[in-house]
Every structure is written in structure tokens, then in C-alpha cells.
Motif scaffolding. Structure first.
Motif, PDB file in Angstrom:
ATOM      1  N   ALA A   1      71.093  56.383  -7.263  1.00  0.00           N
ATOM      2  CA  ALA A   1      70.453  57.459  -6.495  1.00  0.00           C
ATOM      3  C   ALA A   1      71.475  58.175  -5.613  1.00  0.00           C
ATOM      4  N   ASP A   2      71.475  59.485  -5.683  1.00  0.00           N
ATOM      5  CA  ASP A   2      72.421  60.273  -4.884  1.00  0.00           C
ATOM      6  C   ASP A   2      71.706  61.530  -4.375  1.00  0.00           C
ATOM      7  N   LYS A   3      72.203  62.050  -3.265  1.00  0.00           N
ATOM      8  CA  LYS A   3      71.556  63.234  -2.706  1.00  0.00           C
ATOM      9  C   LYS A   3      71.899  64.465  -3.533  1.00  0.00           C
ATOM     10  N   ARG A   4      70.948  65.374  -3.609  1.00  0.00           N
ATOM     11  CA  ARG A   4      71.148  66.645  -4.315  1.00  0.00           C
ATOM     12  C   ARG A   4      71.522  67.723  -3.298  1.00  0.00           C
ATOM     13  N   TYR A   5      72.543  68.482  -3.620  1.00  0.00           N
ATOM     14  CA  TYR A   5      72.977  69.549  -2.725  1.00  0.00           C
ATOM     15  C   TYR A   5      72.244  70.850  -3.065  1.00  0.00           C
ATOM     16  N   THR A   6      71.755  71.531  -2.023  1.00  0.00           N
ATOM     17  CA  THR A   6      71.226  72.886  -2.192  1.00  0.00           C
ATOM     18  C   THR A   6      72.361  73.847  -1.857  1.00  0.00           C
ATOM     19  N   LEU A   7      72.912  74.447  -2.872  1.00  0.00           N
ATOM     20  CA  LEU A   7      74.100  75.272  -2.672  1.00  0.00           C
ATOM     21  C   LEU A   7      73.741  76.610  -2.020  1.00  0.00           C
ATOM     22  N   ASN A   8      74.477  76.969  -0.992  1.00  0.00           N
ATOM     23  CA  ASN A   8      74.261  78.251  -0.300  1.00  0.00           C
ATOM     24  C   ASN A   8      75.435  79.203  -0.555  1.00  0.00           C
TER      25      ASN A   8
ATOM     26  N   LEU B   1      82.690  78.651  -4.859  1.00  0.00           N
ATOM     27  CA  LEU B   1      83.201  77.720  -3.854  1.00  0.00           C
ATOM     28  C   LEU B   1      84.113  78.434  -2.859  1.00  0.00           C
ATOM     29  N   PRO B   2      83.870  78.216  -1.566  1.00  0.00           N
ATOM     30  CA  PRO B   2      84.744  78.815  -0.552  1.00  0.00           C
ATOM     31  C   PRO B   2      86.111  78.134  -0.564  1.00  0.00           C
ATOM     32  N   SER B   3      87.092  78.791   0.001  1.00  0.00           N
ATOM     33  CA  SER B   3      88.442  78.237   0.055  1.00  0.00           C
ATOM     34  C   SER B   3      88.505  77.094   1.062  1.00  0.00           C
ATOM     35  N   GLY B   4      89.584  76.331   0.971  1.00  0.00           N
ATOM     36  CA  GLY B   4      89.762  75.224   1.901  1.00  0.00           C
ATOM     37  C   GLY B   4      89.822  75.684   3.342  1.00  0.00           C
ATOM     38  N   TRP B   5      90.539  76.807   3.598  1.00  0.00           N
ATOM     39  CA  TRP B   5      90.644  77.312   4.962  1.00  0.00           C
ATOM     40  C   TRP B   5      89.272  77.735   5.498  1.00  0.00           C
ATOM     41  N   THR B   6      88.469  78.346   4.637  1.00  0.00           N
ATOM     42  CA  THR B   6      87.127  78.771   5.062  1.00  0.00           C
ATOM     43  C   THR B   6      86.292  77.559   5.476  1.00  0.00           C
ATOM     44  N   LEU B   7      86.394  76.502   4.721  1.00  0.00           N
ATOM     45  CA  LEU B   7      85.636  75.297   5.024  1.00  0.00           C
ATOM     46  C   LEU B   7      86.104  74.669   6.336  1.00  0.00           C
TER      47      LEU B   7
ATOM     48  N   ARG C   1      77.889  77.648   7.628  1.00  0.00           N
ATOM     49  CA  ARG C   1      78.132  76.274   7.198  1.00  0.00           C
ATOM     50  C   ARG C   1      77.953  76.183   5.685  1.00  0.00           C
ATOM     51  N   TYR C   2      78.814  75.394   5.041  1.00  0.00           N
ATOM     52  CA  TYR C   2      78.729  75.235   3.592  1.00  0.00           C
ATOM     53  C   TYR C   2      78.434  73.760   3.249  1.00  0.00           C
ATOM     54  N   THR C   3      77.508  73.546   2.310  1.00  0.00           N
ATOM     55  CA  THR C   3      77.177  72.188   1.882  1.00  0.00           C
ATOM     56  C   THR C   3      77.992  71.848   0.638  1.00  0.00           C
ATOM     57  N   VAL C   4      79.117  71.187   0.879  1.00  0.00           N
ATOM     58  CA  VAL C   4      79.988  70.788  -0.237  1.00  0.00           C
ATOM     59  C   VAL C   4      80.364  69.313  -0.060  1.00  0.00           C
ATOM     60  N   PRO C   5      80.505  68.585  -1.161  1.00  0.00           N
ATOM     61  CA  PRO C   5      80.944  67.180  -1.056  1.00  0.00           C
ATOM     62  C   PRO C   5      82.413  67.133  -0.670  1.00  0.00           C
ATOM     63  N   SER C   6      82.815  66.056  -0.022  1.00  0.00           N
ATOM     64  CA  SER C   6      84.218  65.895   0.359  1.00  0.00           C
ATOM     65  C   SER C   6      85.065  65.593  -0.870  1.00  0.00           C
ATOM     66  N   MET C   7      86.375  65.765  -0.705  1.00  0.00           N
ATOM     67  CA  MET C   7      87.279  65.485  -1.816  1.00  0.00           C
ATOM     68  C   MET C   7      87.167  64.019  -2.236  1.00  0.00           C
ATOM     69  N   ALA C   8      87.082  63.129  -1.256  1.00  0.00           N
ATOM     70  CA  ALA C   8      86.973  61.706  -1.568  1.00  0.00           C
ATOM     71  C   ALA C   8      85.692  61.414  -2.351  1.00  0.00           C
ATOM     72  N   SER C   9      84.587  62.052  -1.941  1.00  0.00           N
ATOM     73  CA  SER C   9      83.315  61.842  -2.647  1.00  0.00           C
ATOM     74  C   SER C   9      83.385  62.335  -4.090  1.00  0.00           C
ATOM     75  N   ILE C  10      84.050  63.475  -4.284  1.00  0.00           N
ATOM     76  CA  ILE C  10      84.201  64.014  -5.639  1.00  0.00           C
ATOM     77  C   ILE C  10      85.003  63.055  -6.502  1.00  0.00           C
ATOM     78  N   ILE C  11      86.083  62.495  -5.944  1.00  0.00           N
ATOM     79  CA  ILE C  11      86.927  61.560  -6.694  1.00  0.00           C
ATOM     80  C   ILE C  11      86.132  60.312  -7.063  1.00  0.00           C
ATOM     81  N   ILE C  12      85.411  59.756  -6.081  1.00  0.00           N
ATOM     82  CA  ILE C  12      84.659  58.513  -6.314  1.00  0.00           C
ATOM     83  C   ILE C  12      83.576  58.720  -7.353  1.00  0.00           C
TER      84      ILE C  12
END
Length: 623
Positions: free
Chosen positions: A515-522, A526-532, A543-554
């Protein structure tokens, strides 16, 4: 291999009556849709057949002109290749049919079948089968249904050990007294079915007269023992402490051989052990397992890993003297009825495993074996130490919250983290203890980066195995093992239910963290790293709802095994799926919340399903 003589020649009328009763019961189970007249006609056409241990019933490539029904004994099917290598297709236990596929299809035998021990079968020729079909067409339908059901089960379920009925206990040396041990083991086994205990001293007087067991005496003894087996669910044979004729007889009768050693025994093999483990070894040898008996007040086993160096066995059990719980665990495990706990990976969500284990303990559910992947491996290893739930909760809080294992950042050449802190913490709590020395049978899953293969870690230091199993690529560095690099096992098998089932059978409980949370993308791009980064610094920015780099890797490491993980749920007796979707994979600070969520969920779930009926009573169903 020999066809049995007539009742008059053998003068064992009662034995044959018992045989026929057992046969009828077997046929009614195999062909439950046939009426009594068809069963009686089928019985009249069957011929009795004995196959001695080590003999071949039929060979791969031979004409399939008959089928066999195994009434007592145990057999092994081997797939023979052009190379010297052979592959085990499976084992056949009493009450099963063998050779029926070739009889129906007219094709050659697909495997070579050996007798693991002395076997009693019935044989139906192709000619008799055709005659039976002409009179009772439903026989062919029943046989086809049997084949289809077997194939369907093979495709949809994990491989499991064949049922065990006869067990030989072999004391490794004269110094080992098994009087109390056998008494306690029998008491535990009697909770699981009807048990007959046979030692040389308990034989009928008429069978004790010739200790060397002449041909005639051996014949009489063989049929008396077969009679005992037919009347019981399980038979326990106690061998001598030497390679005597009686010990040899016990070994020939056994589905499984249990060698019993004392924890203080010498590492070197005794003469009897050498005979049982090596000199008696055949292609069709029975399963050999080791029981290591520890003194009554032993807290942690300490010598098993040394004893196993020279003892090549398929399993081992660490048992504390005069411990009722240990003896009940042993009884379940040797009959392949153990209760196993399988814990999936899922990062910090794995803290829910602790809460679920606590709920299982409070419900009185015994755990006999444990395994896991990634975070699940760490929790399973703690359970295999026989730590109680409160002790584990406090240790977990100390290890993951106070010690902060994931903050030793480094130059990200191999990984984001050095991994030194996690390794140090695992050593701190698991010490230098070996997997072989855990009270419960345990393994964890890792991936071999060097060979691109899954690795099952079931020996060596516990800390090293769990560190390898949790070494998430890109986040934590690989673990060096010889010339190989080991990484997180979630890449290959994040929920090793199938491995547990194939190794130990039994009734399995699983905790699935899919089970994992579902993101509602706004956003549409994808915004740039500096924007985030700026949006996190300045609250007035979007505010942007994006998973972290670590979460994406895992999560990316788990994707390849997600389909497999979902397919494993049907193999479980009890499947937990705790509500932890709202928590992140690296959300260590939410330790207590995740543990509580798992505990409350499991407590409510166990009350709903009636765990006594769902799991505990099913273990006691007679084979």
C-alpha cells in the motif's frame, strides 16, 4: 521390485485385510466421485507391488503402460538431462498417484521415479485400465480431473515439501540420552495426530528373538512395521546409537532422518553420523535434518554454526532442554506444519511489522520460523532471536530513532549514504551471532549485483545478512561478500513467501507493505530542482507534490518484484496489509505512529477472522 505373493503363501491374512482397508480409503480420497461399485471393481484389478528403498519404479523415457498408487512409503521423481546434472521434480508421499499422465496420453515417462524407502504400491496395467473404462467411463473422467487439479495447483501455488509420516530419530553417540527428549516430543506430536513410537525394546517378543534380522525375521518385521504405519498418522522410530541392524531398519522405514546431537558434542563426526550422512547416501536418500540440544537455561545458541560445518543437512533445529514451547515448535517443524512469518520490505513502513508481531504474541500465535526482505529481514531476525515484542519495540526505537542510521551522508559516487552507521547499529544489536545459531529458522533475501541473481542468506553473521538485504541501490552501498557485491533483496523478491513455502512448507502468515499513497499532481510538467527548493523556502510560492529522490530510488527497486509480491498473497493462511500508505519510505521519525498503526490494525483483524479456526486448528488436521 516384486509383486507380492498370495495371502496363503505369506500366512498374514490380517495384514492383507489392513492393506485393503487402507487401499479403499486411499481410492475413495483420490477418486471421490466414483461410486462404491466402481471402487470395488478398481480394487479387484489392482495388483500389489513392493519396491525396496533405492530401487527404481520406472525410468524416464520408458513406455507409460501403467499407473501406480502409493499406499505406504515415499518416492522421488528425478528429471534426467543429457548432462550429468539431474533435477528434482518432486516427492511422492503415501496416498498419491504416480504415472497416470503417461497412461492417459500414451507418451513416454517424463521422469525417473525412485523409492526413497521401502514402499508398498498398487499397480494398474493399461489393459485393465481400458477394460475398466469400458465398464465405468467415469474412471477416466476422475483420473483426468486428478491430473488437471494437480497441474493447476502446480501452476498457481508454490512448491511445498511432501507430507512426512515416518521419522527416524538417530542419537549421534552413546553419550546422548533421549529418554526425556523422546517423551516430550511424543507429547507434542500427539497434539497433531495419532502417533506410534517404536524402539527395539518395544517390538513384540516374537520379533525380538533374532537381533540380526534374518531374511524370514526381516520379512515378518517389515510387515509388522507396515501394519503400524497404516494404523497411525505418524510413526517415530528410535534407532540405536550404533549402525546396528535395527538402526539400518529404522533408516529404511523413514521418510525423514533426524540426527540428534548435544550442543557440547565434538565438531568432528561420530562413526554413526558418518554412516548416516555419507556412507548410506544414495541418489534417493531421505531428507536428513539435525537437532542440536542446548542446556535448559541457555539464552542464545552458540555452537550450531560449528557443528554444521561437517554435517550436510537440509535443516537444523536449535532446541532447549525441558522447554515445552521449543518441543511444540520442533513437532510442528519436523512434520512441515510450522507457522512461518514472512515480512516484506517497505522502508520505514516496515515498523508496522513490530506492531503486528506484538498483536500475534498477545493472541497466542506461535511463530516457528521467520524470513524477510529489506526492512522485513531486520524485524524477522529479531523475531528469530526469540526476543519478546516489548524488547523489540524498545530496541527498534533506539536503533531507528535515537541512533539515526540514515544521516551519514557522503559524496554520492556509489551511494548517498556511507552506510557505516547502519552497519554499526546492526552489529550493536545483533552482535557477531550467526544465523545458524538463532532459535528459529531464519533466512533473508538479497541480490547479487555481480551475477545479477537472487541470493538467499541463511548462514553467516546476522548483522551482515540483514545489512545486505537492506542495501538499497543508490541510497546505501553494497555489502562485500567474497568477490561479490550484495544489494537490497527487494529487486528480486520483496515478499519471499514462495521461498519459505518451498523450504519449510507449513502455514504461513505474511505482512505485505505494498500500500502506498497516491499523489494528486498539481502540474503538467515536473518543475525544476531550483523551483522545488525555492517553494520549500518561501511559503508564498506554489507547493508541488512530488516524491523525494530517495523515495523514487527505493520504490523503483521494488517495482520489478511487485507483480510477484501480489501473487504470493494467495499462498498465505493469514495476510496482513496494514494501513501505512500515508507514511514515507524513509519516515523514521514516525516510528511510534507506524508501529501503533500496525498493532491496532492487526489486533482488530485477528478478532475478525477467528485466528484459532483460521490457523491454529488447521495445523492439527491429520495428514
Amino acid at each position: 521390485m516384486s509383486f507380492l505373493a498370495s495371502e496363503k503363501q505369506l500366512n498374514v491374512h490380517s495384514f492383507y485385510e489392513l492393506q485393503n482397508t487402507k487401499l479403499r480409503s486411499t481410492l475413495e480420497h483420490l477418486f471421490h466421485t466414483l461410486d462404491e461399485a466402481a471402487i470395488t471393481t478398481l480394487m479387484a484389478k489392482l495388483q500389489w507391488l513392493e519396491v525396496r528403498g533405492g530401487e527404481v519404479l520406472f525410468r524416464q523415457g520408458e513406455e507409460g503402460d501403467s499407473l501406480y498408487i502409493l499406499v505406504s512409503g515415499r518416492m522421488k521423481a528425478i528429471l534426467e538431462a543429457d548432462t550429468a546434472e539431474e533435477r528434482l521434480a518432486g516427492e511422492i508421499s503415501q496416498g498419491e498417484c504416480v504415472g497416470e499422465m503417461a497412461l492417459i496420453t500414451g507418451e513416454m515417462r517424463a521422469a525417473t521415479v525412485y523409492a526413497i524407502r521401502d514402499c508398498l504400491l498398487t499397480h494398474l496395467s493399461q489393459e485393465d485400465f481400458k477394460q475398466l473404462m469400458s465398464e465405468y467411463p467415469e474412471v477416466g473422467i476422475s483420473l483426468s480431473r486428478l491430473i488437471i487439479n494437480r497441474l493447476t495447483h502446480t501452476m498457481n501455488h508454490s512448491k511445498t515439501p511432501a507430507k512426512t509420516f515416518n521419522i527416524a530419530l538417530v542419537p549421534a553417540s552413546p553419550e546422548i540420552s533421549l529418554v526425556t527428549f523422546v517423551k516430550q516430543l511424543l507429547e507434542a506430536l500427539q497434539q497433531l495426530g495419532r502417533v506410534q513410537y517404536i524402539s527395539k525394546e518395544r517390538l513384540p517378543a516374537s520379533l525380538k528373538t533374532n537381533s540380526s534380522f534374518s531374511k524370514e525375521a526381516d520379512f515378518a518385521l517389515h510387515h509388522w512395521l507396515t501394519e503400524q504405519e497404516m494404523e497411525q498418522d505418524y510413526v517415530i522410530y528410535l534407532a540405536d546409537d550404533s549402525h546396528s541392524p535395527w538402526t539400518q531398519k529404522c533408516l529404511r522405514q523413514a521418510d525423514k532422518i533426524l540426527i540428534v546431537v548435544d550442543a557440547k558434542s565434538k565438531v568432528s563426526l561420530t562413526e554413526l553420523e558418518r554412516e548416516v550422512l555419507f556412507n548410506s547416501k544414495r541418489k534417493c536418500a531421505q531428507t536428513r535434518e539435525l537437532i542440536v540440544l542446548y542446556p535448559e537455561h541457555t539464552e542464545v545458541p552458540y555452537r550450531t554454526h560449528e557443528l554444521l560445518v561437517q554435517r550436510e543437512v537440509s535443516r537444523h533445529y536449535n532446541i532447549r532442554h525441558n522447554d515445552e514451547g521449543h518441543m511444540q515448535r520442533l513437532a510442528r517443524m519436523i512434520l512441515d506444519k510450522g507457522i512461518g512469518l514472512v515480512l516484506s520490505g517497505g522502508g520505514a513502513k516496515g515498523f508496522a511489522h513490530l506492531g503486528i508481531f506484538r498483536a500475534l504474541q498477545e493472541a497466542g500465535v506461535p511463530i516457528d520460523m521467520a524470513c524477510g526482505t529489506s526492512m522485513g529481514s531486520i524485524i524477522a531476525a529479531a523475531i528469530a532471536h526469540e526476543w519478546n515484542a516489548d524488547e523489540m519495540l524498545e530496541t527498534g526505537r533506539s536503533a531507528f530513532v535515537r541512533d539515526k542510521p540514515l544521516n551519514d551522508y557522503t559524496l554520492p559516487v556509489i551511494s548517498l549514504l556511507k552506510g557505516h552507521k547502519l552497519q554499526k547499529i546492526n552489529k550493536k544489536y545483533f552482535g557477531e551471532g550467526h544465523i545458524e545459531n538463532l532459535w528459529l529458522n531464519f533466512f533473508c533475501v538479497s541480490g547479487n549485483y555481480s551475477t545479477a541473481e537472487m541470493v538467499v542468506l541463511d548462514k553467516g553473521p546476522v548483522w551482515k545478512a540483514v545489512t545486505a538485504s537492506v542495501a538499497i541501490p543508490g541510497i546505501l552501498p553494497p555489502v562485500v561478500e567474497g568477490n561479490d557485491l550484495l544489494i537490497d533483496g527487494g529487486i528480486f523478491n520483496n515478499f519471499p513467501v514462495d521461498i519459505m513455502k518451498a523450504r519449510f512448507g507449513g502455514r504461513l502468515i505474511g505482512v505485505d507493505l505494498l500500500a502506498d499513497k497516491r499523489y494528486t499532481l498539481n502540474y503538467t510538467q515536473l518543475p525544476s530542482g531550483w523551483t522545488l527548493i525555492l517553494s520549500k523556502i518561501f511559503p508564498f510560492l506554489k507547493r508541488y507534490t512530488v516524491p523525494s529522490m530517495a523515495s523514487i530510488i527505493i520504490k523503483s527497486t521494488l517495482m520489478s518484484s511487485i507483480v510477484h509480491q501480489r501473487s504470493q498473497i494467495s499462498e498465505l493462511e493469514v495476510a496482513f496489509s496494514p494501513p501505512v500508505a500515508e507514511f514515507g519510505l524513509l519516515d523514521l521519525k514516525s516510528y511510534d505512529k507506524i508501529v501503533t498503526a500496525g498493532y491496532q490494525y492487526a489486533k482488530d483483524y485477528l478478532q475478525e477472522i477467528d485466528i484459532e479456526t483460521q490457523l491454529l486448528q488447521r495445523i492439527k488436521i491429520r495428514a
